[in-house]
Design a protein around this motif. Sequence first.
Motif, PDB file in Angstrom:
ATOM      1  N   UNK A 237       5.793  10.076  -5.264  1.00  0.00           N
ATOM      2  CA  UNK A 237       6.473   8.814  -5.572  1.00  0.00           C
ATOM      3  C   UNK A 237       5.814   7.556  -5.010  1.00  0.00           C
ATOM      4  N   UNK A 238       5.200   7.639  -3.843  1.00  0.00           N
ATOM      5  CA  UNK A 238       4.657   6.394  -3.252  1.00  0.00           C
ATOM      6  C   UNK A 238       3.249   6.050  -3.715  1.00  0.00           C
ATOM      7  N   UNK A 239       2.693   6.830  -4.629  1.00  0.00           N
ATOM      8  CA  UNK A 239       1.265   6.642  -4.961  1.00  0.00           C
ATOM      9  C   UNK A 239       0.992   5.269  -5.579  1.00  0.00           C
ATOM     10  N   UNK A 240      -0.234   4.800  -5.338  1.00  0.00           N
ATOM     11  CA  UNK A 240      -0.668   3.494  -5.854  1.00  0.00           C
ATOM     12  C   UNK A 240      -1.947   3.716  -6.663  1.00  0.00           C
TER      13      UNK A 240
ATOM     14  N   UNK B  12       3.206  -2.403 -17.668  1.00  0.00           N
ATOM     15  CA  UNK B  12       4.633  -2.764 -17.849  1.00  0.00           C
ATOM     16  C   UNK B  12       5.356  -1.700 -18.660  1.00  0.00           C
ATOM     17  N   UNK B  13       4.716  -1.314 -19.778  1.00  0.00           N
ATOM     18  CA  UNK B  13       5.349  -0.362 -20.696  1.00  0.00           C
ATOM     19  C   UNK B  13       5.687   0.952 -20.000  1.00  0.00           C
TER      20      UNK B  13
ATOM     21  N   UNK C  71       3.994  -3.024  -9.802  1.00  0.00           N
ATOM     22  CA  UNK C  71       4.252  -2.808  -8.375  1.00  0.00           C
ATOM     23  C   UNK C  71       3.514  -1.604  -7.836  1.00  0.00           C
ATOM     24  N   UNK C  72       3.182  -0.640  -8.707  1.00  0.00           N
ATOM     25  CA  UNK C  72       2.413   0.502  -8.185  1.00  0.00           C
ATOM     26  C   UNK C  72       1.015   0.554  -8.786  1.00  0.00           C
TER      27      UNK C  72
END
Length: 422
Positions: free
Chosen positions: A253-256, A279-280, A285-286
């Motif tokens: 979950x925290x991956x960037x 966006x889609x 944010x990530x």
Amino acid sequence: MRILHISDHADPLATPGGEFCGGQNVYVRELARRLADSGCTVDVVTRWADRRLARQEPIAPGARTVRVPAGPVGPLPRERFGEVLDEFCEGVVGLHEETGGYDVVHSHYWYSAVAALRLGERHPVPLVHTHHSLGAMRRAAIGRDAADEAGEHFAARHRIERRIGLRAAAVVASSPGELADLERQWGTPRHTLHMVPPGVDTAVLTPRDPALARAELGLPGDAPVVLFVGRLEPRKGLADLVSAFALVRRAVPGAVLVVVGGEAPERRADPGPLAALVERHGLRGSVDLRGPVPHAATARYYSAADVTAVPSHYEPFGLVAVESMACGTPVVATRVGGLRWSVADPSVGTLVPPRNPAALAKALVDVLTSGTAERRQACLDRATSVYCAERWADDIRAIYRRVAAPHIAATGAEQPPLRRRL
Ligand code: UDP
């Protein structure tokens, strides 16, 4: 020895990462610099594509780039280079004549091969060629829809790629797969083919402390980081990576995802196609879109990342994969072109089928969740043993010596120093 590199669209001093500047720019600059360092005099001739840049500019002591006008000075999409090719070829021949001539001419990419062939018709100079990309391979991988794949263009390209293989004294392949393709499908004689993988400048592309690199880049210290570096051409597969990354986030979950290359943030249309894609997928944010960064700065990104993704549909060589290894960061890449060979060893990374976001996501999750410490050393070992820049330049110089020897014997001696009259 006096060497001319012909690098049609790829100016060695342009900043890579935009739409048009990438691996060939880096390859030619690094090779020119190293050859000059070993005592060769090196000119790199390229099309003048930016009026803010001078007609000629030093690359390093003994090496310079010479920009010849071909069409209006300004950017030109690669697929339109044919419109200015004649003028470019005449500029190359003019340079050869003005400077008093070269001992070896090394052309890069097929437009440069046209210029080399033209030069070779008028002056008996030995030719060496590196394809960097092959039309038929590219077409097989990305289809006929790309702008530069129109039938006539493709046929001309294929003809030239065959002809330079027959005419050149040496052809440099970057991977065993390319060498085999050139021999079997392009009919390039085996005795002219040399397999010389490009080297990586390990003075620049070297591991940094990951925590420090993240702090310097403003990246979170504890989040798993996936990195993409490259031009945002569709064949680079970034759309697949964004889709894959949406799946990665479910498992980690925290991956960037950090994207280096493409349009600079301040010049990007709002929202650019990549930002719209992000966006889609609900990934704002990530996904961190950094735009192009100077080549020397890429080491910090590779060092900060846990894994570099190279999701290309077609990749003749793929410098990014080996640069990542040189910084100790494993790679998840598609099983295409040169990547099939550079990432073949499972200890440096994983190969996945192209155009398959699910497989890409699975491989990324595997690397992110299995720890990268062991892979790190394997990456460094592979980069220093196979992609050593000194060995690369030595091997290329040995090819030049071999092909220039009969020419030098026939013309009496090596040419006198270049007449720098431009
Ligand atoms: N690159 C860079 N800055 C960027 C993006 C890319 O210096 O912002 C460099 C990258 O480090 C690599 C080259 O561009 O040396 C891309 O080469 P590659 O062979 O991977 O792809 P190509 O551009 O030839 O398709």
